[in-house]
Enzyme design. Structure first.
Site, PDB file in Angstrom:
ATOM      1  N   GLY A   9      26.441  42.258  43.219  1.00 44.75           N
ATOM      2  CA  GLY A   9      27.083  40.817  42.758  1.00 44.75           C
ATOM      3  C   GLY A   9      28.207  40.891  43.853  1.00 44.75           C
ATOM      4  O   GLY A   9      28.617  39.713  43.442  1.00 44.75           O
ATOM      5  N   GLY A  12      28.617  36.608  42.846  1.00 46.61           N
ATOM      6  CA  GLY A  12      29.112  36.261  41.795  1.00 46.61           C
ATOM      7  C   GLY A  12      30.564  35.413  41.840  1.00 46.61           C
ATOM      8  O   GLY A  12      30.165  35.492  43.182  1.00 46.61           O
ATOM      9  N   THR A 100      33.330  47.366  37.561  1.00 43.53           N
ATOM     10  CA  THR A 100      32.268  46.506  36.500  1.00 43.53           C
ATOM     11  C   THR A 100      32.370  47.346  35.649  1.00 43.53           C
ATOM     12  O   THR A 100      32.178  48.515  35.272  1.00 43.53           O
ATOM     13  CB  THR A 100      31.234  47.274  36.941  1.00 43.53           C
ATOM     14  N   HIS A 155      40.266  37.622  27.986  1.00 44.27           N
ATOM     15  CA  HIS A 155      39.249  36.963  28.684  1.00 44.27           C
ATOM     16  C   HIS A 155      38.635  35.483  29.085  1.00 44.27           C
ATOM     17  O   HIS A 155      38.319  35.189  27.527  1.00 44.27           O
ATOM     18  CB  HIS A 155      38.905  38.047  29.642  1.00 44.27           C
ATOM     19  N   LYS A 159      31.934  36.841  29.592  1.00 46.33           N
ATOM     20  CA  LYS A 159      32.674  38.339  29.466  1.00 46.33           C
ATOM     21  C   LYS A 159      32.218  38.857  28.644  1.00 46.33           C
ATOM     22  O   LYS A 159      32.278  38.879  27.303  1.00 46.33           O
ATOM     23  CB  LYS A 159      34.325  38.783  29.715  1.00 46.33           C
ATOM     24  N   THR A 166      39.651  47.816  31.424  1.00 52.48           N
ATOM     25  CA  THR A 166      41.765  47.809  31.228  1.00 52.48           C
ATOM     26  C   THR A 166      42.429  47.953  29.843  1.00 52.48           C
ATOM     27  O   THR A 166      43.455  49.032  29.458  1.00 52.48           O
ATOM     28  CB  THR A 166      42.266  45.986  31.582  1.00 52.48           C
TER      29      THR A 166
END
Length: 266
Positions: A9, A12, A100, A155, A159, A166
């Site tokens: 990733g 990103g 992730t 978020h 997402k 979390t």
């Protein structure tokens, strides 16, 4: 000793920030990028080019492991690829550092056992922000005394999983302190499905997805005549970098996989 790091990733937003941050440390070197395309090319920021001064891209994990021999796989991709990438890394003795979210409880249990059986250190961190981890720890401590809890996590609109890792990790930590019970009125009815959010162990979780947000969470703890609100806001992905560096250094000394950055914060 230089810690050799491969990043899944790397193109990103989190990956780009991680590459930039890790190059500032003399004891760390990013040696490879794992991607779904771009074999033979090189990562420069968020772009792929043929300039060999960048980070070499591999689409085949076996080739990456054999040619670059990383110590760490920093996994910053998506829930549909992270489990397989972790499994392959552990097979090669490469320590996974995973940011992730979206892994199921069963997957976490399985990959933890696989890592521990192979004595390969690693960490799955639902959040690399030190402030966010402290928020979770404080909320868990407070829930011993204020046991009615609701969580609102917000978020960006790109997402793809909800609730956030979390938020679910916060619930896991709270469960160690809070006596399990159903909150609210026993005859409560939702006139619109989902109006009260998801429920885990009686704790309500609400997910907000909007452009302009990054990562935010508030934990509301209520009792008769009072409300305690514990909130954390991430405004820039740079806030995750100290936690990533801490995790990378820590797992180099481990031979087991842990779930949550709170285990390495004193």
């Amino acid at each position: 000793m230089t810690i050799r790091i491969a990043i899944a990733g790397a193109r990103g937003r989190m990956g780009t920030a991680a590459v930039k941050a890790l190059t500032e440390f003399e004891d760390m070197k990013v040696v490879a990028a794992l991607d779904y395309k771009g074999e033979g090319l090189f990562v420069h920021g968020e772009s792929l080019t043929d300039d060999a001064n960048g980070i070499p891209v591999y689409t085949n994990f076996d080739l990456l492991a054999n040619e670059t021999k990383p110590d760490i796989l920093l996994e910053l991709t998506t829930p549909d690829t992270v489990y397989e990438n972790m499994h392959r890394a552990i097979t090669y003795g490469i320590r996974p550092v995973v940011g992730t979210s979206g892994l199921s409880i069963k997957q976490i249990e399985e990959i933890t056992k696989f890592a521990n059986d192979n004595q390969v250190g690693g960490i799955i961190a639902p959040n690399f922000s030190i402030g966010a981890v402290l928020m979770m720890k404080f909320a868990a401590m407070a829930s011993r005394y204020l046991g009615d809890v609701e969580i609102i996590e917000s978020h960006h609109d790109q997402k793809i999983d909800a609730p956030s890792g979390t938020a679910t990790k916060t619930v896991d930590m709270i469960k160690e302190y809070r006596k399990s019970h159903i909150q609210g009125h026993p005859d409560e009815k939702e006139h619109l499905p989902g109006a009260r959010g998801a429920s885990i162990d009686g704790i309500r979780l609400h997910s907000v997805r909007l452009p302009g947000l990054l990562a935010h969470q508030e934990v509301l703890l209520g009792s008769t005549g009072e409300l305690l609100t514990i909130r954390h806001d991430s405004f820039d992905r740079s806030c995750f970098m100290p936690g990533i560096v801490m995790a990378i250094r820590n797992v180099m000394e481990r031979n087991e996989l842990i779930y949550g950055l709170e285990h390495i914060i004193e």
